[in-house]
Scaffold this motif. Structure first.
Motif, short mmCIF file in Angstrom:
data_model
loop_
_atom_site.label_atom_id
_atom_site.label_comp_id
_atom_site.label_asym_id
_atom_site.label_seq_id
_atom_site.Cartn_x
_atom_site.Cartn_y
_atom_site.Cartn_z
N UNK A 99 0.84 -1.21 0.00
CA UNK A 99 0.00 0.00 0.00
C UNK A 99 0.87 1.25 0.00
N UNK A 100 1.95 1.24 0.77
CA UNK A 100 2.87 2.37 0.80
C UNK A 100 3.45 2.61 -0.59
N UNK A 101 3.93 1.57 -1.22
CA UNK A 101 4.51 1.71 -2.55
C UNK A 101 3.47 2.27 -3.54
N UNK A 102 2.27 1.75 -3.51
CA UNK A 102 1.22 2.22 -4.42
C UNK A 102 0.94 3.71 -4.19
N UNK A 103 0.94 4.13 -2.92
CA UNK A 103 0.65 5.54 -2.61
C UNK A 103 1.75 6.48 -3.10
N UNK A 104 2.93 5.93 -3.39
CA UNK A 104 4.05 6.74 -3.88
C UNK A 104 4.33 6.50 -5.36
N UNK A 105 3.36 5.95 -6.08
CA UNK A 105 3.48 5.85 -7.53
C UNK A 105 4.08 4.56 -8.06
N UNK A 106 4.29 3.56 -7.22
CA UNK A 106 4.77 2.27 -7.70
C UNK A 106 3.60 1.49 -8.30
N UNK A 107 3.89 0.71 -9.32
CA UNK A 107 2.86 -0.13 -9.91
C UNK A 107 3.32 -1.59 -9.83
N UNK A 108 2.35 -2.48 -9.76
CA UNK A 108 2.65 -3.91 -9.74
C UNK A 108 2.97 -4.35 -11.17
N UNK A 109 4.10 -5.03 -11.31
CA UNK A 109 4.49 -5.53 -12.63
C UNK A 109 4.50 -7.05 -12.70
N UNK A 110 4.32 -7.70 -11.56
CA UNK A 110 4.28 -9.15 -11.61
C UNK A 110 4.26 -9.79 -10.23
N UNK A 111 4.12 -11.09 -10.27
CA UNK A 111 4.11 -11.89 -9.04
C UNK A 111 4.98 -13.11 -9.29
N UNK A 112 5.90 -13.34 -8.39
CA UNK A 112 6.71 -14.56 -8.44
C UNK A 112 6.07 -15.55 -7.48
N UNK A 113 5.70 -16.69 -8.02
CA UNK A 113 5.00 -17.72 -7.24
C UNK A 113 6.02 -18.60 -6.52
N UNK A 156 11.68 -19.67 6.89
CA UNK A 156 11.35 -20.59 7.99
C UNK A 156 10.56 -21.80 7.50
N UNK A 157 10.95 -22.33 6.35
CA UNK A 157 10.34 -23.55 5.84
C UNK A 157 9.05 -23.38 5.07
N UNK A 158 8.56 -22.16 4.93
CA UNK A 158 7.30 -21.91 4.23
C UNK A 158 7.56 -21.13 2.95
N UNK A 159 6.99 -21.60 1.84
CA UNK A 159 7.11 -20.91 0.56
C UNK A 159 6.30 -19.63 0.58
N UNK A 160 6.84 -18.60 -0.09
CA UNK A 160 6.13 -17.33 -0.21
C UNK A 160 6.25 -16.81 -1.64
N UNK A 161 5.22 -16.07 -2.05
CA UNK A 161 5.25 -15.33 -3.30
C UNK A 161 5.82 -13.94 -3.04
N UNK A 162 6.34 -13.31 -4.08
CA UNK A 162 6.69 -11.89 -3.98
C UNK A 162 5.94 -11.14 -5.07
N UNK A 163 5.62 -9.90 -4.73
CA UNK A 163 5.00 -8.99 -5.67
C UNK A 163 6.10 -8.05 -6.17
N UNK A 164 6.27 -7.97 -7.48
CA UNK A 164 7.27 -7.09 -8.08
C UNK A 164 6.61 -5.76 -8.40
N UNK A 165 7.23 -4.69 -7.94
CA UNK A 165 6.71 -3.35 -8.19
C UNK A 165 7.82 -2.48 -8.78
N UNK A 166 7.40 -1.40 -9.44
CA UNK A 166 8.39 -0.46 -9.93
C UNK A 166 7.78 0.93 -10.00
N UNK A 167 8.67 1.91 -9.94
CA UNK A 167 8.29 3.31 -10.13
C UNK A 167 9.28 3.91 -11.11
#
Length: 157
Positions: free
Chosen positions: A118-132, A138-149
């Motif tokens: 939300x902070x990034x979006x409020x400063x003009x970043x846009x979502x460009x992708x998601x890494x699954x 700690x043993x748990x898989x996570x996705x990341x959201x890629x953003x850019x400004x």
């Protein structure tokens, strides 16, 4: 930010790591390790009676064609969250980055970190992708959201 700020900066970093969504890292590095992978400019701290937040940039790539692309790191002390410190830091970081010739800022944020996204979006970043399932913490898989400004001041030729 200077080496003298590191003890307070490190504590804030550790608080962010403890949330489980601030980074895939589970322990803060030494000052020497941290310093070696950050750009020498655009290292900011927010101060009240003490440091309450920090922001810095890391190089995206060693390739010269990407010299104006950097990854954002920003952390706010737990007791200071929700007061606009992150937004002030990120706005100042954007300005500093542009002053130093950075045309694209990017983030790779753990998908569950709604506050950072939300902070990034409020400063003009846009979502460009998601890494699954890009990495485990700690043993748990996570996705990341890629953003850019993309700067509207630098690299517009």
């Amino acid at each position: 930010m200077t080496a003298n700020d590191w003890p307070e900066v490190c504590l804030i970093y550790e608080e962010g790591l403890a949330t489980g969504v601030g980074s895939f890292e589970t322990a803060a590095p030494s000052w020497e390790q941290w310093n070696a992978v950050r750009l020498p400019h655009s290292r900011l701290v927010a101060r009240e009676d003490r440091i309450v937040g920090w922001a810095a940039l890391s190089r995206f790539s060693e390739r010269s064609c990407y010299a104006g692309v950097a990854e954002v790191g920003i952390y706010v002390a737990a007791a200071a969250r929700g007061r606009g410190i992150g937004r002030s830091l990120l706005a100042a970081l954007i300005e500093s980055a542009e002053t130093h010739g950075i045309w694209t800022l990017q983030g790779a944020t753990i998908a569950d970190n709604a506050a950072s996204l939300a902070l990034q979006a409020s400063c003009g970043f846009r979502v460009v992708g998601r890494r699954i399932r890009i990495a485990k913490r700690n043993g748990t898989w996570h996705d990341t959201i890629l953003t850019e400004r993309r700067s509207e001041k630098v690299g517009i030729d």
